[in-house]
Design an enzyme around this catalytic site. Sequence first.
Site, PDB file in Angstrom:
ATOM      1  N   ASP A 195       0.839  -1.198   0.000  1.00  0.00           N
ATOM      2  CA  ASP A 195       0.000   0.000   0.000  1.00  0.00           C
ATOM      3  C   ASP A 195       0.876   1.252   0.000  1.00  0.00           C
ATOM      4  O   ASP A 195       2.050   1.195   0.396  1.00  0.00           O
ATOM      5  CB  ASP A 195      -0.929  -0.013   1.231  1.00  0.00           C
ATOM      6  CG  ASP A 195      -2.187   0.815   1.016  1.00  0.00           C
ATOM      7  OD1 ASP A 195      -2.246   1.604   0.051  1.00  0.00           O
ATOM      8  OD2 ASP A 195      -3.127   0.668   1.827  1.00  0.00           O
TER       9      ASP A 195
ATOM     10  N   GLU B  94      -7.949   0.200   4.458  1.00  0.00           N
ATOM     11  CA  GLU B  94      -6.490  -0.001   4.382  1.00  0.00           C
ATOM     12  C   GLU B  94      -5.950  -0.512   5.718  1.00  0.00           C
ATOM     13  O   GLU B  94      -5.088  -1.394   5.752  1.00  0.00           O
ATOM     14  CB  GLU B  94      -5.789   1.305   4.022  1.00  0.00           C
ATOM     15  CG  GLU B  94      -6.041   1.743   2.594  1.00  0.00           C
ATOM     16  CD  GLU B  94      -5.377   3.052   2.245  1.00  0.00           C
ATOM     17  OE1 GLU B  94      -5.188   3.306   1.057  1.00  0.00           O
ATOM     18  OE2 GLU B  94      -5.049   3.826   3.158  1.00  0.00           O
TER      19      GLU B  94
ATOM     20  N   GLY C 125      -5.074  10.131   2.513  1.00  0.00           N
ATOM     21  CA  GLY C 125      -5.192  11.285   1.613  1.00  0.00           C
ATOM     22  C   GLY C 125      -6.177  11.015   0.480  1.00  0.00           C
ATOM     23  O   GLY C 125      -6.797  11.935  -0.042  1.00  0.00           O
TER      24      GLY C 125
HETATM   25  O1  R5P Z   1      -6.422   6.967   1.111  1.00  0.00           O
HETATM   26  C1  R5P Z   1      -5.473   6.793   0.373  1.00  0.00           C
HETATM   27  C2  R5P Z   1      -4.295   6.015   0.726  1.00  0.00           C
HETATM   28  O2  R5P Z   1      -3.918   6.049   2.060  1.00  0.00           O
HETATM   29  C3  R5P Z   1      -3.103   6.143  -0.218  1.00  0.00           C
HETATM   30  O3  R5P Z   1      -2.384   4.955  -0.087  1.00  0.00           O
HETATM   31  C4  R5P Z   1      -2.209   7.327   0.086  1.00  0.00           C
HETATM   32  O4  R5P Z   1      -2.967   8.521  -0.015  1.00  0.00           O
HETATM   33  C5  R5P Z   1      -1.011   7.408  -0.870  1.00  0.00           C
HETATM   34  O5  R5P Z   1      -1.438   7.578  -2.177  1.00  0.00           O
HETATM   35  P1  R5P Z   1      -0.446   7.833  -3.374  1.00  0.00           P
HETATM   36  O6  R5P Z   1       0.267   6.557  -3.647  1.00  0.00           O
HETATM   37  O7  R5P Z   1      -1.328   8.271  -4.506  1.00  0.00           O
HETATM   38  O8  R5P Z   1       0.500   8.929  -2.970  1.00  0.00           O
END
Ligand code: R5P
Length: 255
Positions: free
Chosen positions: A105, A127, A120
């Site tokens: 993740d 998650e 975010g």
């Molecule tokens: O709610 C979203 C998640 O926690 C995402 O894993 C986190 O925002 C990171 O996202 P990205 O890989 O787009 O930076």
Amino acid sequence: MTVPTIESLPPLADKLESAKRAAAYRAIDENIDFQNDRVIGIGSGSTVVYAAERLGQYLKDSEYSAQVAQFICIPTGFQSRRLILDNGLKLGSIEENAAIDVDFDGADEIDTDLNLIKGGGACLFQEKLVSTSSKKFVVVADYRKKAPKYLSTNWKSGIPIEIVPSAYVRVSDDLKKLGANHVIVRQGGSAKAGPVVTDNNNFLIDADFGMLENPAQLHDKIKALVGVVETGLFIDNACKAYIGNADGSVNVFTK
Ligand SMILES: O=C[C@H](O)[C@H](O)[C@H](O)COP(=O)(O)O
């Protein structure tokens, strides 16, 4: 088809995307035990897209396809379900697969103890359910996400907190009493008039507490508030973080 080596791939036009891809591909290459793993968590966000893509490449490689076809992939939300399906992987549910072998993740910020801010993209509850049900939780991220020391150094939007919708005023007031400088109910902006609604039909609050020297203590205090479903502070959960750099190299941090 054989799984292409990372070095043989042409760089993507956008250096940030190359960094995300390098981190995610290497995390998949180094953390799946193709003989023994069976249940794989696939998280949410823009970086984990490349983790699902890499797993899809293994599925098409005759050396690995029989094992990967048996993998059951557990999603962390709507986007993640689509990633699993679009890459030809087998979709499963956490109800039927409560014990996950390894979860991949993204993160919004990562401190030096591998504590995380997540949410975010509004997916934090599922998650956390998946990552804390996994034997191994591996984070994939780009170079913007690593805090020099404490959380909320680079991530300035506050801690995402999933709440029961009817409790938004009460939780907002309680977060201010706990010391939050700034509390907002996340809004849909031009895409939706009114609050963002999560995959669990809840609201999200982003609460800024400044730099977090003791994220575990803050998580416990927020979690105890009536109306809070879960916080985006992931404490003592990840065992490894793969951080991609603009030049395509990857730094690996282990707990
Ligand atoms: O709610 C979203 C998640 O926690 C995402 O894993 C986190 O925002 C990171 O996202 P990205 O890989 O787009 O930076």
